[in-house]
Structures are given as C-alpha cells and as structure tokens.
Design an enzyme around this catalytic site. Structure first.
Site, PDB file in Angstrom:
ATOM      1  N   ASP A  97       0.846  -1.268  -0.194  1.00  0.00           N
ATOM      2  CA  ASP A  97       0.239   0.005  -0.127  1.00  0.00           C
ATOM      3  C   ASP A  97       0.991   1.221   0.005  1.00  0.00           C
ATOM      4  O   ASP A  97       1.399   1.781   0.966  1.00  0.00           O
ATOM      5  CB  ASP A  97      -0.965  -0.186   1.034  1.00  0.00           C
ATOM      6  CG  ASP A  97      -2.003   1.052   1.275  1.00  0.00           C
ATOM      7  OD1 ASP A  97      -1.990   1.848   0.354  1.00  0.00           O
ATOM      8  OD2 ASP A  97      -2.646   1.164   2.372  1.00  0.00           O
ATOM      9  N   GLU A  98       1.101   1.659  -1.126  1.00  0.00           N
ATOM     10  CA  GLU A  98       2.022   3.143  -1.257  1.00  0.00           C
ATOM     11  C   GLU A  98       3.412   2.856  -0.788  1.00  0.00           C
ATOM     12  O   GLU A  98       3.624   3.466  -0.036  1.00  0.00           O
ATOM     13  CB  GLU A  98       1.038   4.054  -0.695  1.00  0.00           C
ATOM     14  CG  GLU A  98       0.072   4.815  -1.497  1.00  0.00           C
ATOM     15  CD  GLU A  98       0.227   5.343  -2.705  1.00  0.00           C
ATOM     16  OE1 GLU A  98       1.161   5.583  -3.259  1.00  0.00           O
ATOM     17  OE2 GLU A  98      -0.815   5.667  -3.391  1.00  0.00           O
ATOM     18  N   ALA A  99       3.876   1.727  -0.898  1.00  0.00           N
ATOM     19  CA  ALA A  99       5.037   1.314  -0.291  1.00  0.00           C
ATOM     20  C   ALA A  99       6.390   2.082  -0.462  1.00  0.00           C
ATOM     21  O   ALA A  99       7.332   2.112   0.137  1.00  0.00           O
ATOM     22  CB  ALA A  99       5.466  -0.169  -0.233  1.00  0.00           C
ATOM     23  N   HIS A 129       0.264   5.550  -6.178  1.00  0.00           N
ATOM     24  CA  HIS A 129      -0.006   6.739  -6.985  1.00  0.00           C
ATOM     25  C   HIS A 129       1.035   6.989  -7.763  1.00  0.00           C
ATOM     26  O   HIS A 129       1.003   7.663  -9.024  1.00  0.00           O
ATOM     27  CB  HIS A 129      -0.412   8.103  -5.983  1.00  0.00           C
ATOM     28  CG  HIS A 129      -1.766   8.059  -5.579  1.00  0.00           C
ATOM     29  ND1 HIS A 129      -2.000   7.265  -4.335  1.00  0.00           N
ATOM     30  CD2 HIS A 129      -3.080   8.327  -5.782  1.00  0.00           C
ATOM     31  CE1 HIS A 129      -3.168   7.382  -3.913  1.00  0.00           C
ATOM     32  NE2 HIS A 129      -4.142   7.873  -4.878  1.00  0.00           N
TER      33      HIS A 129
END
Length: 172
Positions: A97-99, A129
C-alpha cells in the site's frame, strides 16, 4: 477460515511501522511463529529486501537497537526492514500500500528493487499513485471515483492513450 487466510498474507504500508527494540525482534514479528525464527531465515529475508549488507555492517548486527519507531534508521532502511519482515512469513499474497510514496528518489529505487524481488512467485497487489512503481506489474487497474476506468499491461495502457497514459505523462 480467516486465520488461515491471514497467515498466507503479508502487508507493507506507506508508513513503515517499527518498534523500539532490536532489528532481530522487529523482523521476527512478521513470522507466524516469532519464537522459532532462525538466523538463516532472517538473513534470507534481509537479502531479498536488499538490507542484509546494511544490517551486517552495524556494530551489533541483528541485535542493534533501532530506537523509538526506528528513529536510528533512514526512511529507505525502515521500509526495507518492513519488507524483510513481511517476507519472513513467506506469504502467498503480498499487499503493498503506497510502499514507496514517502521516499526520496534514491531510496525509492532501492525499495523498488526489494519489492520487485519480493513479488517473485507470489500474488502481489500494489496500490500506488506513483506510477513508476507499476511498470512491471502483470496487470494494472486505473481506479477513479471508486470505479475501474482502465485495465491492462503497462505497454497496452500507454498505447491506448487513455487515462493511464495521461497520468504517466503528468508524472514524467
């Protein structure tokens, strides 16, 4: 059963979560059986997360205290330790998750290498993103306003000239 499903999954979030204590202890928390983690398993997970050389170079190695919330480490080091912790579980499903979103460009490259290696031979769901982290994905879904707007491979989506390409051009 939900417990069986959770044992086959690992999660790496945008904000690396580490606890005051040693690297060994923080990594062991990722295992389904933290008390039985071997040195060899720790080293393999760290090698796959591209953090083993750093850990070995510390005066106390895996027994180095990392401070409150990992305050003694850089953002990229924290994130790679979290990846190593997730890999200790040897998950069939890896959730990212958005690492890489909170990292500078150099740290992002190192973490992305670790994520690419971590994704091998497992199902990986990546939420991002920053689209540069999606180029190697097998299948990409562009989600806007809660709906899938486009899906396909990176080359297909670029060739289509739709929203994905538009977003890529904005980020470049």
């Amino acid at each position: 059963p939900i417990d069986a499903l959770r044992q086959q999954m690992a999660y790496v979030s945008q904000d690396p979560i580490l606890y005051e204590g040693t690297i060994r202890w923080n990594l062991s928390l990722g295992s389904n059986d933290p008390d039985s983690v071997t040195q060899q398993e720790l080293e393999k997970a760290c090698e796959d997360a591209y953090i083993l050389d750093f850990v070995r170079g510390l005066p106390n190695g895996f027994d180095t205290e990392i401070g409150f919330k990992g305050s003694q480490l850089s953002g990229g080091q924290k994130q790679r330790l979290c990846i190593a912790r997730a890999l200790l579980r040897n998950p069939k499903i890896l959730l990212l998750d958005e690492a890489t979103s909170a990292l500078d460009a150099e740290s992002e490259l190192q973490v992305q290498r670790a994520l690419d290696r971590a994704a091998l031979n497992r199902t990986t769901v990546t939420i991002a993103h920053r689209l540069s982290s999606l180029r190697k994905c097998d299948w990409i879904f562009v989600v806007e306003d809660g709906r899938i707007r486009e899906s396909g491979t990176h080359p297909d989506l670029i060739a289509r000239g739709g929203r994905y390409r538009e977003l890529m051009e904005l980020q470049l």
